[in-house]
Write a protein that holds these residues in place. Structure first.
Motif, PDB file in Angstrom:
ATOM      1  N   ASP A 103      71.806  45.217  65.350  1.00 19.83           N
ATOM      2  CA  ASP A 103      70.933  46.119  64.590  1.00 19.83           C
ATOM      3  C   ASP A 103      69.474  46.027  65.031  1.00 19.83           C
ATOM      4  O   ASP A 103      68.722  46.985  64.877  1.00 19.83           O
ATOM      5  CB  ASP A 103      71.044  45.853  63.093  1.00 19.83           C
ATOM      6  N   ASN A 112      72.946  48.085  74.914  1.00 18.86           N
ATOM      7  CA  ASN A 112      74.112  48.453  74.104  1.00 18.86           C
ATOM      8  C   ASN A 112      75.375  47.791  74.631  1.00 18.86           C
ATOM      9  O   ASN A 112      76.193  47.280  73.870  1.00 18.86           O
ATOM     10  CB  ASN A 112      74.313  49.972  74.088  1.00 18.86           C
ATOM     11  N   ARG A 164      68.458  48.755  67.282  1.00 19.02           N
ATOM     12  CA  ARG A 164      68.235  50.086  66.693  1.00 19.02           C
ATOM     13  C   ARG A 164      66.750  50.409  66.542  1.00 19.02           C
ATOM     14  O   ARG A 164      66.345  51.563  66.624  1.00 19.02           O
ATOM     15  CB  ARG A 164      68.931  50.189  65.338  1.00 19.02           C
ATOM     16  N   GLU A 180      70.940  54.116  59.457  1.00 16.72           N
ATOM     17  CA  GLU A 180      72.236  53.484  59.739  1.00 16.72           C
ATOM     18  C   GLU A 180      72.219  51.985  59.435  1.00 16.72           C
ATOM     19  O   GLU A 180      73.273  51.364  59.354  1.00 16.72           O
ATOM     20  CB  GLU A 180      72.625  53.711  61.203  1.00 16.72           C
ATOM     21  N   ILE A 220      68.687  56.910  62.883  1.00 17.78           N
ATOM     22  CA  ILE A 220      68.999  55.581  63.427  1.00 17.78           C
ATOM     23  C   ILE A 220      68.635  54.497  62.423  1.00 17.78           C
ATOM     24  O   ILE A 220      69.409  53.566  62.180  1.00 17.78           O
ATOM     25  CB  ILE A 220      68.263  55.369  64.766  1.00 17.78           C
TER      26      ILE A 220
END
Length: 164
Positions: free
Chosen positions: A86, A76, A89, A111, A108
Motif C-alpha cells: 500500500d 508492482n 499507492r 483503495e 488510488i
C-alpha cells in the motif's frame, strides 16, 4: 536516501534520481546474494519500497513520465504480495497528480482501507487533494470526519477541529 533527499531539497533532481537509482541497484544486488555475511546487512522491505516511492516522485518532478511509469511497474512486480504494498499507492497517486489526473489519484488513495496502517496518511492526502486541487472544502473536512469515525481518539478529533 538521505543524500537524495538533500539533493532534492537543493533542487538537484537529476542528481537525486541518479543517487536513488544507485541505491536501488545496490539494495537489490545485496538481496540476490546468498552470502551469510550479507544476510545480516539486508535492507528491510519498507526501506526498499520507500526507495521506489522516492524515485517515482523524483521522476515525476523531473517530468520523466516514462521513467516514473517504468519504476511503478517494476515496483508492482517486486512488492505486489507484500504487506508494504500500500505504500506504493502513494507514489502512484503522486504520478497521477503529476499528469493532472486528480480523479485517478483520489481513486488510488480511496483503495487504502481502514484496516491498513497507512489509512490515515491516505485520508490526509485525499483531504489535501480536495482542498488544493479540487478547491472543495466540504470534501476536505469529510476526510477528517471519516478519520474520527474510524478512530475516535483525541488526536483525530484534534485534526478535525483544526480543519473546521
Amino acid at each position: 536516501m538521505i543524500k537524495a533527499e538533500i539533493q532534492k531539497q537543493q533542487g538537484l533532481l537529476s542528481d537525486a534520481a541518479e543517487t536513488l537509482n544507485f541505491a536501488k541497484t545496490n539494495a537489490f544486488q545485496d538481496s540476490k546474494k546468498e552470502d551469510d555475511a550479507k544476510s545480516e546487512k539486508r535492507i528491510p522491505l519498507s526501506k526498499k519500497i520507500n526507495l521506489y516511492v522516492q524515485l517515482i516522485k523524483v521522476y515525476c518532478d523531473l517530468h520523466k513520465q516514462d521513467a516514473a511509469n517504468a519504476a511503478i511497474h517494476e515496483a508492482n512486480t517486486l512488492f505486489r504480495d507484500t504487506p508494504e504494498f500500500d505504500r506504493l499507492r502513494f507514489a502512484v497517486a503522486y504520478f497521477a497528480l503529476s499528469r493532472n489526473d486528480v480523479n485517478c489519484a483520489l481513486k488510488i488513495l480511496e483503495e487504502i482501507k481502514p484496516d491498513k496502517l497507512c489509512y490515515f496518511e491516505a485520508l490526509q492526502q485525499r483531504a489535501d487533494i480536495y482542498l488544493n486541487q479540487r478547491k472543495n472544502r466540504l470534501k476536505f473536512i469529510n476526510c477528517y470526519r471519516e478519520a474520527v469515525k474510524e478512530n475516535n481518539t483525541p488526536e483525530t478529533l484534534n485534526l478535525l477541529e483544526m480543519h473546521l
